[in-house]
Enzyme design. Sequence first.
Site: not given
Length: 561
Positions: A202, A96, A335-336
Site C-alpha cells: 500500500d 496487503d 477496491h479504490d
Amino acid sequence: MGNFKHRIVYQIWPRSFKDSNGDGIGDLQGIIGKLDYIKSLGVDTIWLSPIYATGNKDYGYDIDDYYKINPEFGSMEDFDELLHKSKKLGMGIVMDLVANHTSDQHSWFQEALKSKDSPYRNYYIFKQGKRNKKGELLPPNNWLSAFGGSAWQKDPNSDEFYLTLFTPNQCDLNWKNEKVREGIYEIMRFWLDKGILGFRMDVINTIAKKDGLPPAGKGKKLDFPFEHIVSLPKSHEYVKEMHEKVLSQYEDVFTVGEGMVTSLEDLNAYTRPEEKKLQMMFQFDVHLIGCGPLGKFDFRKGYRWTPKELKDLIIHWQTGVEKGGGWLGNFLSNHDQPRQVSRFGHDGAFRRKSAKSLALLNFTLRGTPFLYQGEEIGMTNCHLDEEDWRDFEAINDYRVLQEMMHLPKPLARKVIQKMTRDHARTPMQWSEEKNAGFTTGTPWIKVNPNYSYINVDKEIKRENSILAFYKKLIEIRKNAEALNIGSFIPVDTENKKVLSYLRQEGEETYLTVINLSGSLAEANLMDVSAYNFKPVLCTYDALPFMPSMKLQPYEGRLYKV
C-alpha cells in the site's frame, strides 16, 4: 523470478465477497467456500485486501495488530485453512502490506502517546505546533491529507502534532527509524513463513518524507505535499533494503507496489529487475483521466475525457515501461476505483459488450493482469445516497468539497456519487436470491439492485456470457508467451476511437483491436496487413481480418498469426 509475469491475479475485498455466518459481513470462510469458483476462472493468485485486526476507520488499512485476523473475518485458523486449500488448488495468496502507517490503536502508537520521552515517539512523525499572532496553536505546516483536511492531528498531551496523511486515525510511520523498518520486516517474515506468496504494498512510494517537512505548494492554504512525499530517493533506498533483508531471503516472493501518482521514470526505477526492489507497480494516470490535479474528487475538468486521451495514456505507459525495463500491474478497477464498466465502458445498453472489450484490453496489455471481484460478471456502479455511504473518504470529502471548494451541497453530492470507493465495495452478486446470495443477514452496505439480472448464477447459465469470455481469455493468455512477456507495438496510433496493438514474442504475434467508444468506428490496419491474422476471440462476431475494419460500439477483437 520470471513467474510473476505469467500470473493472473484475482483481488478480493473480503468484507463484500461472501458472508458465511449471516452477520452481513464477508469473511474467510466465505472465501473458502468460493475457492472452486475462483479456480474455475483460471486464475492462480488471490490478493486479499487487508484482513488484519482493525478499527475499520479505513476498512482494514488502519491496522491495530498485524499479527491478528480481524475477528469479523474469522480467526488465524480460518486463514491457515484458506492458505492450505488455496495452495492445494494451485493458487497463491498475496497479502496487503500497509507499511506507511498504522492505526492510532496500534500498540506502538499507544506507547508513543504516553510521553514525549517514550522510545516509541520516534516510531511516528511528531512535530511541534506553531502559534499565530493570537497565540492559537496551529499545525506545523499546511499539508493536506489525501482524504481532505489537515494532515496533522493534535497530541492531547503536548503541544505537538502527529502526521496522518490519510484518515485522522492512520498515523504515518517514521521510516528513518531503523526499529520501525525492522518492525515492518518482522511482520513480513511472519506471513512469508506461514507460506503466503507475497505482498501488495500500500502507498509504498510515500514511506519517506522530505527532511524538515517543508510547506507544500505556496505554503499558505492547505495543499497536498506531492513534492515532499512521493517517490523520494529515500523511499527507493528503503524498498531496496526491504528486498535485501526480507524479500531476497525467500524464493520467488510476489511483490506489487501501489505507486501514488508515480511517474513513469519512478515506476521503472522501482521495478527494473537489476534494481532489486519490486517486481511490478500500479500506475493511476488512467484512473485519474478526466479529474483535476487534486485527484478523483477534483471535479474541475467535469470528468470529461475522450477515447483518444485514454488510448494515448495507455500507449504512453505501455511503451515507456517496456523501454525503461520495468513491469506494470495492469488493472481497470479495484477496491479504490469505480466499477470499470461504468468508468470506461457503458453500464446501460452496451454493458455486456463493453465489459468484454475492457477485459480484452486488460488481459492483452504488457504487464501482469489484475481482476477485481465482480468484473467477471460485469458488475456496475450502484446509485448510493448519502445514507448509503460507508467510506470515510466519501463522507469526509463531501464536507471538504463544500467547505474548501465552496461547492453547493447537490453538486458535492453528485461528485461523491460519481467517484466514491463504495461503488467497488457493494457485495459480490452471486445469485438472484435475497441480498444477491451474499448474506442471509443484513448486508453491511447496500446491495446493487441490479443483482436480479447481474449475478454469477445467471452468467454461468447464459450463452456467450461475460464470465465465459473471461475464462476463455484467461486460458488464451496463459498459453501465449507473446501475451505474457511479448513486446507491445502500437498500430494506427492517430485513430481517435480505436486502440490497436501487436504483442510479439519470437514467432508468435497477436493483434488486439478495440473500439473504445460508444459509436461506430473504423480501424486502419494497413501497416500490419502483411500478417496472416486469424480471429481468436471477439466481443461480437468472429470476423476475418481486414486492413480497413469497421467496428461496432465497444467492439473488441483478438487475432493471431
